[in-house]
Design an enzyme around this catalytic site. Structure first.
Site, short mmCIF file in Angstrom:
data_model
loop_
_atom_site.label_atom_id
_atom_site.label_comp_id
_atom_site.label_asym_id
_atom_site.label_seq_id
_atom_site.Cartn_x
_atom_site.Cartn_y
_atom_site.Cartn_z
N ASP A 1 0.87 -1.18 0.00
CA ASP A 1 0.00 0.00 0.00
C ASP A 1 0.91 1.23 0.00
O ASP A 1 2.11 1.14 0.24
CB ASP A 1 -0.96 -0.03 1.20
CG ASP A 1 -2.17 0.89 1.00
OD1 ASP A 1 -2.23 1.59 -0.02
OD2 ASP A 1 -3.05 0.92 1.88
N ASP B 1 -3.67 7.28 -3.47
CA ASP B 1 -5.06 7.74 -3.63
C ASP B 1 -5.50 8.50 -2.39
O ASP B 1 -4.89 8.36 -1.33
CB ASP B 1 -6.00 6.55 -3.89
CG ASP B 1 -5.94 5.51 -2.79
OD1 ASP B 1 -4.81 5.09 -2.42
OD2 ASP B 1 -7.00 5.12 -2.26
N CYS C 1 -14.61 -22.51 19.17
CA CYS C 1 -13.71 -22.68 18.03
C CYS C 1 -12.76 -23.84 18.34
O CYS C 1 -12.46 -24.09 19.51
CB CYS C 1 -12.93 -21.39 17.82
SG CYS C 1 -11.55 -21.50 16.67
N CYS D 1 -7.43 -22.47 20.36
CA CYS D 1 -8.61 -22.70 21.20
C CYS D 1 -8.69 -24.13 21.70
O CYS D 1 -9.32 -24.39 22.73
CB CYS D 1 -9.88 -22.32 20.44
SG CYS D 1 -9.88 -20.57 19.99
N CYS E 1 -9.63 -24.19 16.63
CA CYS E 1 -8.33 -23.94 16.01
C CYS E 1 -7.26 -24.38 17.02
O CYS E 1 -7.58 -24.64 18.18
CB CYS E 1 -8.19 -22.47 15.64
SG CYS E 1 -7.80 -21.37 17.01
#
Ligand code: GUN
Ligand code: ZN
Length: 496
Positions: free
Chosen positions: A89, A124, A275, A280, A277
């Site tokens: 960016d 931008d 969760c 977790c 994952c």
């Protein structure tokens, strides 16, 4: 334009391959944001979570002497220690937050090219939501001037992203999109929407995306700038966004927040992790609360990334199965602002029809939004071309136990006997009309009226039972209404 090969489609979403100098990326893709100054999770580890591409901020690298020197010497991939594509960016975000940056458009573009970025972005101007029209318009002129500068530069094989701005003004968003299409970008980011997402203004977000998509060619890759919360992924993909970038996984983690695809939780309030994952599975919320800040942030950031990539996999599978409508309609029920935002698709039916595949296996009704799917409107149109039987009075019945030439079904309206078993009307799982929202019956009756008017030279008997009696009214003159029960062979067993 560089290669963007679409391999599967559903709603306005798609699975595609985007080619970059460092290889192909499968979209929809999430680009984790790497801050080279504070790496909560080192960039080289991001592949393990499912990242195929990352994004970093060239302006931070540019104005930090050690990073700048290293990036110019070893390239941005060397600096971050990755071999996957890197998007950079430009510092526009800093421009929005601090009102100023100490670099010119050309300098920062040149720098991104020099450090070997795969996807470069000009400087931008992200105009915030609700900016007055003149401000948004003059900001957009600056953005467009910088984008013209960007296309003139020799950028080799790398991809050029040209952001679309215009604040919350629909015509400026369209104008911005028209101009970048003329300039010809490789990637089309929709910018200036972070403040909308932060404040749950999904209605405005959806409007902006739909306005922009009305202008962009259907095969143009779209990036939703700053969208990092998994609760918007399904909706955004369904509207045709292909790339996302997430700083959210790290920012939320620092703040003790735990992401889920249906919203944000505070670590403080969690008794259980919803969760499985690795984080977790191995820890309880209490254990993580007791850790020092660094460990806690790292583990929360890891969970946030796992869950974000998991959500993208669900979405991709839904595209493959052509049940993305059902999936989005489920996700939007996580927050009323999502629900009302999505309902705007009703006003963009012709746009959706251009994208959404016409053949699918099933149609599961999940709520009134299901009536706004293109399959419903397409059926309304298609049934107009069905040949009518050669008889004095044609019978249309809402009671399927009654012999008829056509039946009346919720959402779809008039269904010829020969379509009773085919997609969509025949494959639709819809609750019985007695239990259904009025909207689904009203839309069916709109279809019925259109059908009767289309055949104004013919005569019809419309037999109604149960709840239909309330909605089948004021039909054109070529139709008479009869109640099913009054004929002696109706079956009104659903009543009472
Ligand atoms: N990051 C988040 N929003 C924006 C934006 O509008 N433009 C750029 N360049 N970066 C962003
Ligand atoms: Zn987890």
């Amino acid at each position: 334009m560089k290669m963007f090969e679409i391999v599967a489609k559903d709603v306005m979403g798609r699975i595609a391959k985007l080619e970059t100098p460092h290889g192909k990326v499968e979209t929809p893709a999430l680009m984790p944001v790497v801050n080279p100054n504070i790496e909560i999770i080192p960039a080289r580890e991001l592949k393990r979570f499912g990242a195929q591409i990352v994004i970093t901020n060239s302006y931070i690298i540019y104005r930090t002497p050690e990073l700048r020197e290293e990036a110019l010497k070893r390239g941005v991939h060397g600096l971050l220690g990755v071999d996957i594509p890197v998007m950079t960016d430009s510092g526009s975000y800093q421009l929005m937050v601090y009102g100023d940056v100490e670099v010119s458009n050309e300098e920062i573009l040149r720098f991104q090219i020099d450090i070997g970025s795969d996807i470069i972005v000009p400087l931008d101007v992200p105009t915030p939501p609700d900016a007055d029209y003149d401000t948004a318009k003059s900001d957009l002129e600056v953005t467009l001037e910088r984008e013209r500068e960007a296309v003139k530069m020799d950028r080799g094989k790398r991809l050029l992203a040209l952001p679309i701005q215009g604040s919350t003004h629909a015509d400026l968003r369209r104008k911005s999109a028209e101009e970048v299409v003329k300039l010809g970008a490789d990637l089309y980011p929709i910018g200036g929407v972070v403040p909308l997402m932060d404040t749950y203004r999904f209605y405005d977000l959806v409007r902006i995306v739909l306005e922009v998509k009305s202008v962009l060619p259907s095969n143009a890759p779209v990036h939703l700038f700053g969208a990092g919360h998994p609760m918007v992924f399904a909706l955004a993909v369904a509207l045709g966004c292909d790339l996302f970038d997430s700083a959210a996984y790290a920012l939320y983690a620092k703040d003790g927040r735990y992401l889920t695809p249906y919203g944000t939780k505070k670590l403080e309030e969690l008794q259980y992790f919803p969760c499985s994952c690795p984080v977790c599975l191995e820890h309880t919320p209490e254990e993580i609360r007791r850790m020092d800040e660094e460990d806690r942030t790292r583990l929360l950031a890891e969970h946030n990334l796992w869950i974000s990539f998991e959500e993208l996999k669900r979405i991709k599978q839904a595209i493959k199965e052509n049940n993305l409508f059902e999936f989005v309609e489920c996700r939007i029920r996580s927050h009323p602002n999502l629900l009302f935002a999505w309902r705007q698709i009703r006003e963009y039916r012709t746009l959706l029809e251009l994208f959404d595949p016409s053949m699918k296996h099933s149609f599961l009704y999940t709520g009134i939004e299901s009536c706004y799917r293109p399959a419903v409107l397409r059926h309304h149109e298609r049934v107009l071309n069905v040949e009518l039987p050669d008889k004095e009075e044609i019978v249309i019945s809402s009671d399927e136990g009654h012999p008829a030439d056509f039946y009346l079904r919720p959402c779809f309206g008039v269904v010829p006997v020969e379509m009773l078993e085919s997609y969509p009307a025949g494959h639709a799982e819809i609750p019985p009309s007695e239990l259904l929202e009025d909207e689904a019956l009203k839309i069916a009756v709109e279809g019925l009226k259109k059908f009767l008017k289309h055949h104004s030279e013919r005569k019809f008997v419309v037999i109604v039972n149960g709840k239909w009696k309330k909605f089948v009214k004021d039909l054109p003159e070529n139709a008479v209404i009869r109640n099913a029960g009054e004929e002696g062979w109706g079956s009104e067993n659903l009543q009472n």
